[in-house]
Design an enzyme around this catalytic site. Structure first.
Site, PDB file in Angstrom:
ATOM      1  N   HIS A   1      -7.394  -5.294  -1.535  1.00  0.00           N
ATOM      2  CA  HIS A   1      -6.200  -4.507  -1.205  1.00  0.00           C
ATOM      3  C   HIS A   1      -5.563  -4.974   0.098  1.00  0.00           C
ATOM      4  O   HIS A   1      -4.340  -4.990   0.239  1.00  0.00           O
ATOM      5  CB  HIS A   1      -6.552  -3.025  -1.100  1.00  0.00           C
ATOM      6  CG  HIS A   1      -5.388  -2.158  -0.733  1.00  0.00           C
ATOM      7  ND1 HIS A   1      -4.270  -2.028  -1.534  1.00  0.00           N
ATOM      8  CD2 HIS A   1      -5.139  -1.390   0.369  1.00  0.00           C
ATOM      9  CE1 HIS A   1      -3.397  -1.229  -0.952  1.00  0.00           C
ATOM     10  NE2 HIS A   1      -3.898  -0.820   0.205  1.00  0.00           N
TER      11      HIS A   1
ATOM     12  N   SER B   1       0.827  -1.199   0.000  1.00  0.00           N
ATOM     13  CA  SER B   1       0.000   0.000   0.000  1.00  0.00           C
ATOM     14  C   SER B   1       0.871   1.263   0.000  1.00  0.00           C
ATOM     15  O   SER B   1       1.725   1.417  -0.882  1.00  0.00           O
ATOM     16  CB  SER B   1      -0.947  -0.042   1.209  1.00  0.00           C
ATOM     17  OG  SER B   1      -1.912   0.979   1.158  1.00  0.00           O
TER      18      SER B   1
ATOM     19  N   ASP C   1      -8.083  -4.979  -6.557  1.00  0.00           N
ATOM     20  CA  ASP C   1      -7.519  -4.065  -5.558  1.00  0.00           C
ATOM     21  C   ASP C   1      -7.665  -2.637  -6.073  1.00  0.00           C
ATOM     22  O   ASP C   1      -7.188  -2.291  -7.162  1.00  0.00           O
ATOM     23  CB  ASP C   1      -6.042  -4.426  -5.344  1.00  0.00           C
ATOM     24  CG  ASP C   1      -5.345  -3.525  -4.334  1.00  0.00           C
ATOM     25  OD1 ASP C   1      -5.906  -2.474  -3.950  1.00  0.00           O
ATOM     26  OD2 ASP C   1      -4.226  -3.878  -3.918  1.00  0.00           O
TER      27      ASP C   1
END
Length: 339
Positions: free
Chosen positions: A297, A154, A212
Site C-alpha cells: 500500500h 490512500s 495492497d
C-alpha cells in the site's frame, strides 16, 4: 497527457477516446503529485514533474480538521495557464489515529452523497470540509472551462473519488473534462454510487499494487451463489447486485507483482463489473502476510509514497524492499510504527 501539450487560444476539451486507455507514464507523473501532498511544500515535486515552460503553479492548498481528534484532510490544487489545466491533489492518511477512525467508519457506506449513492461517512466528512477549496479554483473565471485531473493516494484516493463526480454532477465541468487516477484507493461507496460514478467519469483509473490491503476495505458483500473451484483458497467474488457494503468503481489497473519499470499490469474489465475477480479482488490477504499487504500500500512505482513526497520526489532516493517479518509483531511495526 500531462506533459508537452500546447493548446490553441480557444479552450478545447483535453480528454478524448485516447484517454480511456490507461497511460502508465501519466500515472507515474500523477503519483509524484500525490506523494507531494504528504509534504509541507509540494513545490519541489511539482518542479520535477512539470517542465518550467508549462508554468504550473499552486493555486491553493488546504489542511482542515477532519475529525474530533483533529486529524487533517489536506491537499492542494495546481493550475497551468499554458496547458489550460487544473490538477486537484489529495493527501493520504497522515496519522495512526486517523487510520483507526477511518476503520471505524468503514463497516459499510451509510452517508448519502448528494443523490449519487451511499458513501463512507468519514470520507464524506473529509470531502465536505475540503470541497470549498476545490470549488473555489474551478469557479475562478480566469480558469473557466480548464480541464481537470484529480488524484490521490490512500485516503487521498478516496477523497479524489468523491470530488471528481461532484465536479461533474454539480455542473462545474462536463464529463469529458475530468480525468481521475488514484493509488491504493479503498472502496468509497456502495453499488449505486459505483454505477453513478461510472456514468459521470468515463476517464478514471484505480491503480492497485499487488496485495495492497486498502483496496479490500471495506469488504464487499460476497456472491454466495459462487462455488469456489476445488483446490482454491475459497475466495468469492463480490455480489454484483447487492447495494449493501462497499463496491468499487471503474477502472482498476492491477499490478500483480511489483511496480518497477516494465512490470506487467492487468486492465480489469472482467466480471463482476468493477470488481473483476481475476484482478486484485482475487488476491486473498492472509493475516500472516498483512505486513506485505501494507508495504504494497505504501509503495507504488518503486517508491515509498509518503517519504518520496517529503523528500521532494528526488529520483536519487532509495527505499527498503518488502518486509520479511510476518504475524502480529510485523503487522504492528508496519502499521503503527510509521507516520
Amino acid at each position: 497527457m500531462l506533459l508537452f501539450l500546447i493548446f490553441p487560444t480557444v479552450t478545447l476539451a483535453l480528454f478524448g477516446p485516447q484517454d480511456s486507455v490507461y497511460n502508465e507514464t501519466e500515472a507515474k507523473l500523477l503519483l509524484n503529485l500525490s506523494a507531494a501532498a504528504y509534504s509541507t511544500d509540494p513545490t519541489p515535486c511539482i518542479q520535477r514533474t512539470f517542465p518550467s515552460n508549462e508554468n504550473t503553479q499552486v493555486a491553493t492548498s488546504f489542511s482542515v480538521k477532519c475529525d474530533f481528534v483533529g486529524n487533517p484532510c489536506a491537499g492542494y490544487v495546481t493550475v497551468s495557464t499554458v496547458l489550460q489545466q487544473i490538477t486537484v491533489v489529495f493527501r493520504g492518511t497522515k496519522t495512526n489515529s486517523q487510520l483507526i477512525l477511518e476503520g471505524w467508519a468503514t463497516t459499510q457506506p451509510s452517508s448519502d452523497f448528494y443523490g449519487l449513492g451511499l458513501v463512507n461517512r468519514y470520507f464524506k466528512t473529509g470531502h465536505d470540509k475540503t470541497w470549498d477549496y476545490v470549488q473555489g479554483v474551478l469557479n475562478n473565471t480566469q480558469y473557466a472551462n480548464y480541464d481537470v485531473y484529480v488524484t490521490g493516494h490512500s485516503l487521498g484516493g478516496a477523497l479524489a473519488a468523491l470530488a471528481a463526480p461532484r465536479i461533474v454532477s454539480s455542473g462545474l465541468r462536463q464529463r469529458n473534462q475530468v480525468k481521475v487516477t488514484t493509488f491504493g484507493e479503498p472502496r468509497v461507496g456502495n453499488l449505486v454510487f459505483s454505477k453513478n460514478y461510472d456514468q459521470l467519469l468515463p476517464y478514471s483509473f484505480r491503480v492497485v499494487h499487488s496485495t495492497d490491503i486498502v483496496p479490500h476495505l471495506p469488504g464487499c458483500v460476497k456472491d454466495l451463489s459462487y462455488v469456489p473451484p476445488e483446490g482454491s483458497d475459497g475466495s468469492m467474488p463480490c455480489d454484483p447486485v447487492s447495494t449493501n457494503g462497499g463496491y468499487h468503481h471503474a477502472l482498476e489497473i492491477w499490478y500483480p507483482m511489483n511496480m518497477t519499470t516494465g512490470s506487467p499490469y492487468n486492465v480489469c474489465t472482467g466480471s463482476p463489473h468493477d470488481e473483476d475477480f481475476t484482478c486484485s479482488d482475487a488476491a486473498k490477504v492472509y493475516f500472516n502476510d498483512t505486513t506485505l499487504a501494507i508495504w504494497n500500500h505504501r509503495n507504488y512505482f518503486a517508491v515509498e509514497v509518503p517519504d518520496f513526497g517529503k523528500g521532494g520526489c528526488n529520483p536519487t532516493m532509495t527505499f527498503e524492499g518488502p518486509p520479511t517479518t510476518q504475524g502480529i509483531k510485523g503487522l504492528v511495526s508496519s502499521l503503527f510504527g510509521r507516520k
